[in-house]
Each structure stands twice: as C-alpha cells, then as structure tokens.
Design a protein around this motif. Sequence first.
Motif, PDB file in Angstrom:
ATOM      1  N   PRO A   1       0.844  -1.202   0.000  1.00 37.04           N
ATOM      2  CA  PRO A   1       0.000   0.000   0.000  1.00 37.04           C
ATOM      3  C   PRO A   1       0.878   1.250   0.000  1.00 37.04           C
ATOM      4  CG  PRO A   1      -0.807  -1.580   1.593  1.00 37.04           C
ATOM      5  CD  PRO A   1       0.516  -2.118   1.109  1.00 37.04           C
TER       6      PRO A   1
ATOM      7  N   GLU B   1      -0.607   4.682  -1.536  1.00 32.94           N
ATOM      8  CA  GLU B   1      -1.412   5.903  -1.554  1.00 32.94           C
ATOM      9  C   GLU B   1      -2.755   5.631  -0.892  1.00 32.94           C
ATOM     10  OE1 GLU B   1      -1.867   7.605  -5.383  1.00 32.94           O
ATOM     11  OE2 GLU B   1       0.179   8.401  -5.475  1.00 32.94           O
ATOM     12  N   PHE B   2      -3.132   6.538   0.026  1.00 30.93           N
ATOM     13  CA  PHE B   2      -4.386   6.415   0.772  1.00 30.93           C
ATOM     14  C   PHE B   2      -5.201   7.674   0.488  1.00 30.93           C
ATOM     15  CE2 PHE B   2      -0.973   4.188   2.823  1.00 30.93           C
ATOM     16  CZ  PHE B   2      -1.506   2.966   3.218  1.00 30.93           C
ATOM     17  N   HIS B   3      -6.422   7.488  -0.039  1.00 24.91           N
ATOM     18  CA  HIS B   3      -7.257   8.608  -0.492  1.00 24.91           C
ATOM     19  C   HIS B   3      -8.494   8.732   0.399  1.00 24.91           C
ATOM     20  CE1 HIS B   3      -5.252   8.935  -4.569  1.00 24.91           C
ATOM     21  NE2 HIS B   3      -4.827   7.747  -4.147  1.00 24.91           N
ATOM     22  N   TRP B   4      -8.817   9.998   0.757  1.00 27.27           N
ATOM     23  CA  TRP B   4     -10.059  10.290   1.493  1.00 27.27           C
ATOM     24  C   TRP B   4     -10.800  11.394   0.745  1.00 27.27           C
ATOM     25  CZ3 TRP B   4      -5.406   9.545   3.937  1.00 27.27           C
ATOM     26  CH2 TRP B   4      -5.334   8.480   4.866  1.00 27.27           C
TER      27      TRP B   4
ATOM     28  N   THR C   1      -5.080   5.521   9.255  1.00 23.31           N
ATOM     29  CA  THR C   1      -6.400   6.001   9.688  1.00 23.31           C
ATOM     30  C   THR C   1      -6.382   7.513   9.761  1.00 23.31           C
ATOM     31  OG1 THR C   1      -6.693   3.998  11.008  1.00 23.31           O
ATOM     32  CG2 THR C   1      -8.180   5.825  11.456  1.00 23.31           C
TER      33      THR C   1
ATOM     34  N   GLU D   1     -12.047   6.034   7.247  1.00 23.38           N
ATOM     35  CA  GLU D   1     -11.206   5.075   6.552  1.00 23.38           C
ATOM     36  C   GLU D   1     -11.026   5.538   5.101  1.00 23.38           C
ATOM     37  OE1 GLU D   1      -9.665   2.658   7.964  1.00 23.38           O
ATOM     38  OE2 GLU D   1     -10.648   2.930   9.918  1.00 23.38           O
ATOM     39  N   PRO D   2      -9.883   5.230   4.488  1.00 19.20           N
ATOM     40  CA  PRO D   2      -9.678   5.658   3.091  1.00 19.20           C
ATOM     41  C   PRO D   2     -10.645   4.927   2.158  1.00 19.20           C
ATOM     42  CG  PRO D   2      -7.895   4.228   3.822  1.00 19.20           C
ATOM     43  CD  PRO D   2      -8.696   4.550   5.042  1.00 19.20           C
TER      44      PRO D   2
ATOM     45  N   VAL E   1      -7.225   2.787  -1.749  1.00 25.86           N
ATOM     46  CA  VAL E   1      -5.836   2.504  -1.404  1.00 25.86           C
ATOM     47  C   VAL E   1      -5.175   1.898  -2.634  1.00 25.86           C
ATOM     48  CG1 VAL E   1      -4.256   1.237   0.079  1.00 25.86           C
ATOM     49  CG2 VAL E   1      -6.405   2.114   1.016  1.00 25.86           C
TER      50      VAL E   1
END
Length: 924
Positions: free
Chosen positions: A409, A411-414, A437, A446-447, A450
């Motif tokens: 993992p 990149e984490f997108h929101w 988180t 939560e994203p 991912v």
Amino acid sequence: CFFSVPVNKHKPWIETSYHGIITENNDTVILDPPLVALDKDAPVPFAGEICAFKIHGQEMPFEAVVLNRTSGEGRLRAKSPIDCELQKEYTFIIQAYDCGSGPAGTNWKKSHKAVVHIQVKDVNEFSPAFKESVYKATVTEGKIYDSILQVEAIDEDCSPQYSQICNYEIVTPDVPFAIDRNGNIRNTEKLSYDKQHQYEIMVTAFDCGQKHATEDVLVRVNVKPVCKPGWQDWDKRIEYRPGSGSIPLFPSIHLETCDGPVSSIHSTIELQTNFIGKGCDRETYSEKSLQKLCGASSGAIDLLPSPSATTNWTAGLQMESNDIIFKFDGKQGAKIPDGIVPKNLTDQFTITLWMKHGPSPGLRAEKETILCNSDKTEMNRHHYALYVHNCRLVFLLRKDFDQADTFRPAEFHWKLDQICDKEWHYYVVNVEFPVVTLYMDGTTYEPYLVTNDWPIHPSHIAMQLTVGACWQGGEVTKPRFAQYFHGSLASLTIRPGKIESQKVISCLQACKEGLDINSLESLGQGIKYHFNPSQSVLVMEGDDIENINQALRKVSYINSRQFPTAGVRRLKVSSKVQCFGEDVCISVPDIDAYVMVFQANEPKITITGMDHFARPAAQFESERGVILFPDIRIVSTVTKMEHPVDLRERDGANQQVVVEEMLHNLDFCDILVIGAELDPEQECLELDRAQLQGKHLDATNSTAGYSIYGVDSMFSYEQVLRQLRYRNWGTSTTSDRKFRVKCSELNGRYTSNEFNLEVNILHSSNSNFMDHVNHMLVQPQFLQSVQHPEGSVSAVHNSVVPSVATIVIIICVSILVFVITLGVYRIRTAHQHSSAEHEGGKDSEMDWDDSALTITVNPMEKYEKPHQAEEESEEEDIDDEEEDTTSAESDDSEEDEEEEEEEEVIVQKGDKQNATRQEQLEWD
C-alpha cells in the motif's frame, strides 16, 4: 271772556312690528322700520307731541328714548352689553305715549302695542376647541382605512358662521395620514409594525371665520402587527465578559404560533464561530504545550513553529498576528533543516495539522502539497507526502526496499466535503503500516481508495523535507519548489514511532467555547436534545410550546478560557413547527443574533528574586553545582479602573486604579545565557527530571540556555525554576555568568519582564591561608550587593569559606587572640611613640585609615618578630570579620593589584631602613 283748552283727541300711532339688529358687545339697535310715532293732534302742543316709548317685558336689556318730541322720532338701545352666546334674539312689546293735554302730562294717550323682534349679530370672539385632550386609535398593519378615527372640535360663538368648524388640518409633517373637513383621519399608505410601532400626530381645526384652534390636539395611532408566527422577546446582542461562566442567551424568549394547532416543534441553535481562530475559540498555546497538556506521547516535532533563532525556516512565511497560523498563497514553501525529523519514521508515526482549504482554481487542479519528503538532488522520488488533489486528501508512503520486492500500500485517499469548505478542521493521520487512519475533528474516516506501488530502492541521495510545496531535485535544470499549497496551515507536527489515541485527539481539537444548557434536570418532560461534538450546534425537539419555551430559555453560551478571543460570535436559531394532520402548518422565521465577547484585562507578569550572588569556585565545581534561582517568584497582576459612583464625576482624576493579583497558567519559561554560550566541555545547566513529574511540563537544554514549557500554574513553574542548577568544572577561565529569565502565557500573547541574574565565581587558593584571608577581605562587594532573603545571609557568608580545614584554623587562631592581646597593645604603644618622633616626613608611611575597618597585611614582609606580627595580623583580620561581615564597599580586584604593588614597594624600602623601622608595622 272765554279761553280755549287743548283737547287730546287722538292716540299716538306707531308701526305694528319692528325688526332690529344689534351687534354683539354694542348698544345701538338698528330697527326696520325706524322707530317713529305720529299723533293727529299735532301741531297742538302737548297733545300732538310724543313724550315716551315704553317697553313691556321681563327685564329686557333694552330701552327706548325719544329723540324729537315734535317729530316723534325715537331710538332703541341696549342698557348693557349684549352677549350673543347668552341669547341670540329678543322679542318684546313697545308703545308710544303722547304728552297729554298739558305740561303736567295729564290725559295722555298711548298707542297700540307694537311687536319688536331683535336679533343679536355675532362676533367671532371664540376659537375652536377639541372635545378630547388626546385621541387614540389602533390599526392593524398592512391595511388602508377609510377612517381610523374622527376628531371633533366645537366653537362657542353663537352664529353658524363662527360656531361651525369648516376645516381640520394635520400639523405634523411627513406622516402617512390625511384628515377631511369632518375630522375623519385615514392612512395614506400601508403601515408596518416593524417600521414603526406608534405614530403621534398633531391636528388643528378652523371655524368658518378661519380662526384656528388655540391648542392643537394629539392623536396617537398604534400599529398592531399582524399575527406572525415566530420567536418573540429576544435580544439581538448578548454581551459576554471573560470569567462570566455560562450566561443564558434568550432568558425571556417565547414562540408565537397564532393559535395554530401545533403538534411538535423542532429547533436548531447554531453558534457560528468559523472566523474565530481555527474554527472556534481554542487555546492558543504552542502545539508542544497543548500535546503535553492533553497527555499526548512525547517526541512530537513541530514543523511550523514560531520563527526564532533556532526555528528560522518559517521566517519567510505569511503569518497571522495572534495565532500561529501560516497562510500559503501558492508561491512559497519552507525547507525543514536536516536533523529536525529522523529519516526513519518506523512503521508507526502520526501527522497532525489544522487546515483551512477551499476549492482549487482551474479545471484540472494540481496537487497541493502540505508535507513532502523527496530527493534533494538527482532524482524526483517522493518518499512520503501529504497533499490535496481535487478536494481529496491523499497520503503517500513509499517504503524502502528491505525484505521483499512486492507491491505494498502506497497511496491512501479520502474524499470529504470538509476538505474544500474553507473552514478550519483538525486532521490526524495515524500510520500503523500497512493501516493508515484519518481523524478529522475527532471522527474516524477510513480511506475510500488505497493503491499499491513498488518499494523505493535504496540510494545515497539525501532527502529534503518541505512544507507548503514539494522539492523537485531532479528531472529539472535547477532544483526548485513545485506543487504549491493554497490555504492556511497551523500546528503541523510529526511524531515518529508512536500513534495517538482517540482521547488525545479529541482533547487537541476541543473548543473552549460553545453552547450549554443550564440545569438539565429542570428541562420539561418530552424535550429531546442533542449536541454536536464541538457543542456549537444544539437540536431541541418537543410537543409542548411552553416546554420548548422553557428549554430554550436555558440555552446558554460558555467560554472556559481565562483570556478568550474578543469579538462577535453569531447565533442562528431555525425552527420547524408541525400541526395536527399536516406536515408543516406555519413558517417560523430564523433568529439572527450575536454574542459580543469583550476583551479580558491584560495581565502583567512579574518575575522577582535575588539578582546577584557570589559563590566559591568549589561549589560550582561540585557534582550538584549551584542553584540559580532559590527564591524566584512569579506574580501576575491586572489593573482595573474603578469608575466613581457619582455620574457627575467624569474627571479622570476621580477614577481609582486598582491592581489585583490573579492566578493563571504559563506555557513556557526560557532561561537564556547572556553573552557567550555555555561551553559544554566545562559548564552546563542541569535539572532533575524528577522535578517535572506530576506536572504538565517538559524541558529542553542547549548551550544557549534552558527552556521549560507546558501549560501549568505559576507555582509549578516556580518549583521547577528553583531547582535549576549551574555547574562549571573549569572555573579557572570563568569569573562570572549572566542569565535572563522570561516567561509567557498563551504562546507569547502575554510575557513577563526580563529578570536578569549575575553570578560571580570566587577564585581562592587553599595552599596559603593568609592569601585566602586577604582575598576575602578585598571581595566584600559580592556579599553586600545582593538583597538576601531571611535566613540566606548566613548561607551566603558560609559559602565564602572554602573548606572545613580553614574553619578549624580560624577557630584556633581565635583562641590565640587572648594570649597575644598584651603584645598587640605594646606594639601599638610603640607605634604611636614612633609616630610622634617621626611626625614630619613619616606621616604618610605611618598613617592608617580606619574608615573602612579593613586591615590588609602583607605576609611576604619580614619582621624581626615574625610570629608576633603574624598573630597580630590574624587577630586584626578575625576581628574585622566578626565585627562587620557585611562591611562597606571595598576595593575591587584592580585595587587589590594596586595594594599588592604598594606593599612590594614598602618592603623594598624597609630593607634599607634601620632595625627599629623594620620592627614597625606598615598599615595601608
């Protein structure tokens, strides 16, 4: 002879009726026809003449007189002024009488009776007068009336011409009313209750003679509002003074439903504080102090600190005045120096920040970097970064290639609406790889996406950490910033090796102001309520109007900060009312009000204590060192102006200034070294970490000084400062040190005075006792320049004696004083005798100055009786110490050197003189 006798054969004759007019307040009656009596006996004397006119009637105010007896002409006149208002006309009978048959008037005859009708002609002597002193009427707003009310005036004149009112007129200008000739008042436009509740107009009247009323009449027209559903009896402005606690917002409010069949009421009260600080009134302490206060894990690194000598990378950024808020306009970024953040953040770390961000300009928005760690040169790899892209928050983490070359993992997108709503929000990114988180305003997210990526292969290229933009070290001709951020940031920190708990996150973003409910227990039955997490929104619902009224009266505003941010907080109350059998029956307008928070009185923080002391070098060289601030005091006062009770006393001289001591927290105290920085090879400042336990305090140390920070009471800061020690194990090169203490509240919003301390190091040699005694005697300024507190004087004096052995020697010498007293007496006697003999040229050598009571003995000089002279010197020195331990100001070190040179000269002269001269003491 016979004489003829006049005979009255005929009666006088007059008209049968007369009509007369008399003007009011006049006596002349104009008759038609004129009053004339005729007699057929004329021209016979007496019988043919008219002697009188008589009026028959009860107390008629008229009389008739004969003007000419021969012609019978008469005149009717009033006996007194005639008032038309008493009687408008008169009717009576009149008869004419002749003069009879002779001068005696015998045998007179009277005419027939004639009727006289007289009308009184009126004079306009009275003005119109209104029947009422005040006229009142009530109208409903929004209507046009034909007649609101009628005013009526009367005139006491008798005639229709002067007694009738021919016209009325409104005297007050520019009023929406008109009046007709009958006194009817009407409105010329629709009236509004909101515009004006009541109108007062003045009206006058005119009679037909155009005489106006002497006094105008007041007409009050009250405007009654149309029954409109809504909240009533509330104030638009609510004043809040610091320290007031919880104050009700609407203590008298009630809901008007216009008798509608209400089944339920739903109200939302919103406190709008978006423009205060970072979304509301929060503590403005530094991020370090806040994290310590909230119990956060230690080790947080502030990436956007206030600019200073040690944190100068934020000096070029735009910064708001009060809070530590940095504005980024898409043209600037900041490089974090190497060594501030470790290269290896481990698998667990936390990033926290406050952010206010709006929609990105342009159709295809670019990345906006908040935090970026990229290659400094050669390449353009991003190792980790936090940025905004198309109103999405993205966290990038590229792990280094260590074990397996596999996808991970990265990149984490929101996607959150709050990212681009131009409001302040608190973001916490907890990294516990491979799980990341996001907490926004205390809520977990939560994203939604991912993505994976390959690990980064290790290389020798150094990395550059930046804020507000990303450093592009490769793929360009010249390294530069890219992907600039547009918005505001504050309190950006990174904590390697640890993640934060939900409790700490909630504490860090908590507002210090909000809505409250006084006495929850007394809320009416059936009332439901709900607060949002920041207590800026309150929702209330109920099915009874009176219970809702009571509940809303208990809603209050509270600000727990001792020094709140002054300014306006807007209030909005929106309501929905439902009726039986209908979804929505009436519409209730919103309430728009505001809370005015006043500025708190500014405190004055004062630091006091001992500002100068001296200690032997041995104490500085000891393991514990010397305590710098044993008696330091921190006091805060506030100045208030007492206004006089008598309002007439406006002169400023009558206002009393009152200074009150107040208690509040501090958030840091800096102890700075004045002059050259500390040499870590031979000196340092020390503090037992145990002193910080149980307090919200922490400390950092450097060669420039010592910094104690954290939100805690002034007493706690005093306790810690009183334990700060200074050690110097190389005192031979140092004679003094100067320190400065300065404390702050609210991250520098309120600062103390600069308290300066000077410390002197006393250098001494224990090898030669007399040298030590001389050294003490020529250094008294250290003992008297300090104002010691009670109980500390003896401690300071004892510190002058370097060791126990020296104390024992002094005691022994003191015992010998009694043995050599007689010898000293003889020596002084011989000295005085010798002075008398050599009075001329030797006075300058033999004179001694007892003004300072300080005796300096040269132990290097040789005498014939060395033991006796030595004992005498010791005796004199000890006497001086016992008699005056805090003697007057003596010479400084330069004077000591001069004295030593002088003693050497005296010794050289003494070698050339005779034996008697050598036996005598040389006194300086």
